[in-house]
Design an enzyme around this catalytic site. Structure first.
Site, mmCIF file in Angstrom:
data_model
loop_
_atom_site.group_PDB
_atom_site.id
_atom_site.type_symbol
_atom_site.label_atom_id
_atom_site.label_comp_id
_atom_site.label_asym_id
_atom_site.label_seq_id
_atom_site.Cartn_x
_atom_site.Cartn_y
_atom_site.Cartn_z
ATOM 1 N N GLU A 1 -32.479 43.467 22.949
ATOM 2 C CA GLU A 1 -32.843 43.351 25.168
ATOM 3 C C GLU A 1 -32.200 41.230 24.917
ATOM 4 O O GLU A 1 -31.682 40.833 26.187
ATOM 5 C CB GLU A 1 -34.305 42.768 25.284
ATOM 6 C CG GLU A 1 -34.655 44.536 25.072
ATOM 7 C CD GLU A 1 -34.138 45.407 26.075
ATOM 8 O OE1 GLU A 1 -33.222 45.372 27.361
ATOM 9 O OE2 GLU A 1 -33.631 46.638 25.328
ATOM 10 N N HIS B 1 -28.265 40.362 25.614
ATOM 11 C CA HIS B 1 -28.323 40.818 27.109
ATOM 12 C C HIS B 1 -28.092 40.013 28.271
ATOM 13 O O HIS B 1 -27.731 40.292 28.800
ATOM 14 C CB HIS B 1 -29.285 42.104 28.371
ATOM 15 C CG HIS B 1 -28.966 43.616 27.637
ATOM 16 N ND1 HIS B 1 -27.836 44.291 27.605
ATOM 17 C CD2 HIS B 1 -29.868 44.407 27.109
ATOM 18 C CE1 HIS B 1 -28.210 45.830 26.840
ATOM 19 N NE2 HIS B 1 -28.464 46.593 26.753
ATOM 20 N N ASP C 1 -26.446 46.009 20.604
ATOM 21 C CA ASP C 1 -26.775 46.983 19.982
ATOM 22 C C ASP C 1 -26.148 45.546 18.482
ATOM 23 O O ASP C 1 -26.927 45.288 18.030
ATOM 24 C CB ASP C 1 -25.630 48.030 19.996
ATOM 25 C CG ASP C 1 -26.917 49.608 20.536
ATOM 26 O OD1 ASP C 1 -28.025 49.170 20.763
ATOM 27 O OD2 ASP C 1 -26.572 50.431 21.103
HETATM 28 ZN ZN LIG Z 1 -29.698 47.756 26.294
#
Ligand SMILES: [Zn+2]
Length: 683
Positions: A523, A526, A587
């Site tokens: 997260e 991102h 990821d």
């Molecule tokens: Zn995501």
């Protein structure tokens, strides 16, 4: 039961949203608990006969995949769904109690909502009566000039005809909400289905046409008329789809940001009475709006101008019938499932009604249900432990930014400012939403859902012209997911995901770092992926990169794009490396950051070998085991088109094959399949 269509507010969830049509909740199977082991790893879910250097996904997940075939009602079944099953059992129990006459006053609303949704016999007995008022509005149209008023009203009850409409933060002034217009009003999940001529798109299009006809028949039309009407719907939606922006283009926020005076919106649609629309759509006064896709609005105008009124009415009728099909009598529900469940996702059976009603309650009264859920499952200690992990990963990101060689000191400085400004929201909101303005009537499932849509719609409209409330949550507490919001620069972890197999309270650090800490890192990354990097510390769309650093980022991202574009979704369908770029970057970055944090921890804390695995090996198994899943061929095709997340297999092997640390942990040869050539790394 339908969610008010999310507009262009960009958020980055960990996994694809679990919509009602996804049929994500499992049939009455015993609740599966991960098998206990010393480390917390689910050993039975591994396949230790597989060579981790050859196929790490099989090694980490082989046992799980074999032992958890997708249930007939869930063509897409993975660890998220397994956990959602457990949450659903808890939610059902809460709602059963809340439905009883003796329920506490603050739970009466969720109890009444749930009980009404469950009352199938009453719903069937009402027939099509609940559709009456909105269908009459459409049928009563005598002139095209009256369309805007009816379309405006439909927005307020959750029916999207022609285009999406709502509020969102201003991308360039993320302290303020503004009015937003977005492409919408299509019944198929992607524009490609209307436009592409491959065999799969053609057959889905044909099935969709039959589905529209069947629904129109159920709503009372004769079969010959219904067949003609379905053709008219297809013609209109195809014309709109052609003007829609594709998903990859929409990833660039500047492609969906066109702030303009409201007077200019009228110019995009000269034959559409926008003032009348705004009035009936209850839009508050104001000067400006963001038209996400101006070409789409122009196309709507042309379609309305060039299509005969009866066909436009048919299109609107279809969307009225479609919008809340899940709360109509059984024949509607079954037909809706036959297309959206069977044909599109390959589901064999419908999800049991109680699970659909649990999801509907979560969707419409999520923070009332969520409060009861949090009281039972997640105490303040869950918040404290999670915050510690978040701090560890933020420190790792700080060191990472400091160490990377491709970014100039100038951009690094701005990146560190952005990192320092990330706010963390854990578990549940500090203030619970007040639902007192929402009227829930026992025995009126359809009306409850429509009123819930109106409640949510008005809540969104009331934000316009007001400062952004960053404490608001966009996911409910029982949700098994997490997200980063670039417009608020915060990361959000609902209580629902902070449980095994993602977070093992008593598990060892190595596994937790590979699982939940990597999710936190995902997260956080991102904020620095292909979309997130276009927003600054305050959440404003602003380029804070030097040209050279931006170019270096793009080059590195291109490596990831190419890597994942080479993976096969099914048959001849490859993953879309551009659509999945942000998630793949997150990821790879998340696991990298979690690894750095683990190495930092291991400087002061010795982790021993457990369950036959070194701490380094357990870290990677922890990551892999989050993504164990089974999916139908239909889901594989659908997701390749619409899901920005790669399938579980590639979320696992794509990441580990980019990490020399993985090759070292499992002593893989440089030529092994799980060692990528070249290795891609952004963060
Ligand atoms: Zn995501």
């Amino acid at each position: 039961m339908t969610r008010t269509q999310a507009l262009t507010v960009i958020v980055f969830p960990l996994a694809i949203a679990m919509a009602a049509d996804d049929a994500t909740v499992r049939a009455q199977s015993p609740v599966a608990q991960p098998m206990a082991s010393r480390s917390g790893i689910d050993l039975a879910s591994m396949d230790q006969t597989a060579n981790p250097c050859d196929d790490f996904y099989q090694y980490a997940c082989g046992g799980w995949i074999k032992n958890h075939p997708a249930p007939p009602d869930q063509p897409y079944y993975g660890r998220f769904h397994e956990l959602q099953d457990r949450n659903n059992e808890i939610l059902r129990d809460i709602l059963d109690q809340a439905s009883k006459p003796a329920a506490p006053a603050d739970q009466k609303k969720i109890g009444d909502y749930y009980a009404s949704c469950m009352a199938e016999t009453e719903i069937d007995a009402k027939g099509t009566a609940p559709l009456g008022p909105d269908l009459q509005r459409v049928d009563g149209l005598k002139d095209k000039n009256e369309i805007p008023a009816v379309a405006g009203h439909l927005q307020t009850v959750g029916t999207t005809a022609f285009f999406g409409f709502g509020s969102a933060p201003d991308f360039k002034d993320a302290t303020q909400y503004m009015l937003i217009y977005a492409q919408g009003g299509l019944g198929l999940p992607d524009r490609d289905y209307y436009i592409k001529d491959d065999a799969n798109s053609q057959s889905i299009r044909a099935a969709y046409e039959k589905h529209v006809a069947k629904m129109m028949q159920l709503a009372g039309e004769a079969s010959a008329k219904a067949a003609g009407d379905a053709k008219a719907v297809l013609t209109i939606e195809t014309a709109l789809a052609k003007a829609a922006l594709d998903r990859t283009a929409r990833r660039n926020p500047s492609n969906i940001y066109h702030k303009m005076p409201r007077e200019d919106v009228k110019k995009l649609m000269p034959s559409f009475n926008m003032s009348q629309f705004l009035e009936r759509a209850e839009a508050p006064p104001g000067d400006s709006a963001n038209v996400s896709e101006p070409d789409f609005l122009k196309a709507v105008d042309q379609v309305i101008a060039s299509t005969p009124l009866p066909d436009l009415k048919t299109y609107m009728r279809w969307h009225v019938v479609h919008a809340q099909a899940a709360l109509l009598p059984k024949p509607f529900v079954d037909e809706n499932f036959a297309f959206y469940g069977k044909t599109l996702t390959g589901a064999q059976e419908q999800t049991p009604r109680w699970k659909r009603c649990v999801q509907a309650t979560d969707n419409d009264l999520g923070e009332a249900l969520g409060k009861a859920y949090v009281d039972r499952t997640f105490g303040p200690e869950g918040k404290t432990r999670t915050l510690e992990m978040v701090k560890a990963i933020e420190a790792a990101m700080g060191s990472d930014i400091d160490a990377i060689d491709w970014m100039s000191p100038e951009t690094k400085k701005a990146a560190v400012v952005k990192l320092g400004a990330v706010a963390n929201k854990i578990g549940y909101p500090d203030r619970w939403r007040d639902y007192s303005a929402l009227r829930v009537v026992r025995g009126d499932a359809y009306g409850n859902s429509q009123r819930a849509n109106t409640f949510e719609y008005r809540r969104q409209m009331a934000k316009i012209g007001k400062p952004v409330d960053k404490t608001e949550w966009l996911m409910t507490p029982p949700t098994v997911n997490a997200y980063y919001n670039p417009l608020e620069n915060n990361i959000n972890f609902p209580a629902g995901i902070l449980q095994p197999p993602f977070f093992m309270k008593s598990g060892d650090d190595a596994v937790n770092f590979g699982a939940v800490v990597a999710v936190v890192g995902h997260e956080l990354t991102h904020g620095f992926d292909d979309q997130g990097r276009r927003f600054d510390a305050a959440g404003n769309m602003r380029d804070w990169w030097t040209t050279a650093d931006g170019k270096a980022f793009e080059d590195r991202a291109l490596c990831v794009d190419k890597q994942y574009s080479g993976y096969t979704a099914i048959d001849d369908v490859k993953l879309n490396g551009k659509l999945t770029l942000g998630e793949n970057t997150a990821d790879n970055g998340g696991v990298r950051l979690a690894w750095m944090a683990l190495m930092e921890l291991m400087k002061t804390k010795q982790l021993e070998k457990m369950d036959g695995l070194t701490p380094e090996q357990r870290f990677f198994v922890g990551w892999g085991q989050m993504w164990c899943e089974n999916r139908s061929d239909e889901i594989a095709r659908l997701h390749a088109k619409v899901n920005p997340h790669s399938p579980g297999r590639y979320r696992t092997v794509g990441v580990v094959s980019n990490m020399p640390e993985f090759a070292k942990a499992f002593s893989c040869a440089p030529t092994a399949k799980m060692v990528a050539q070249p290795v891609c790394r952004v963060w």
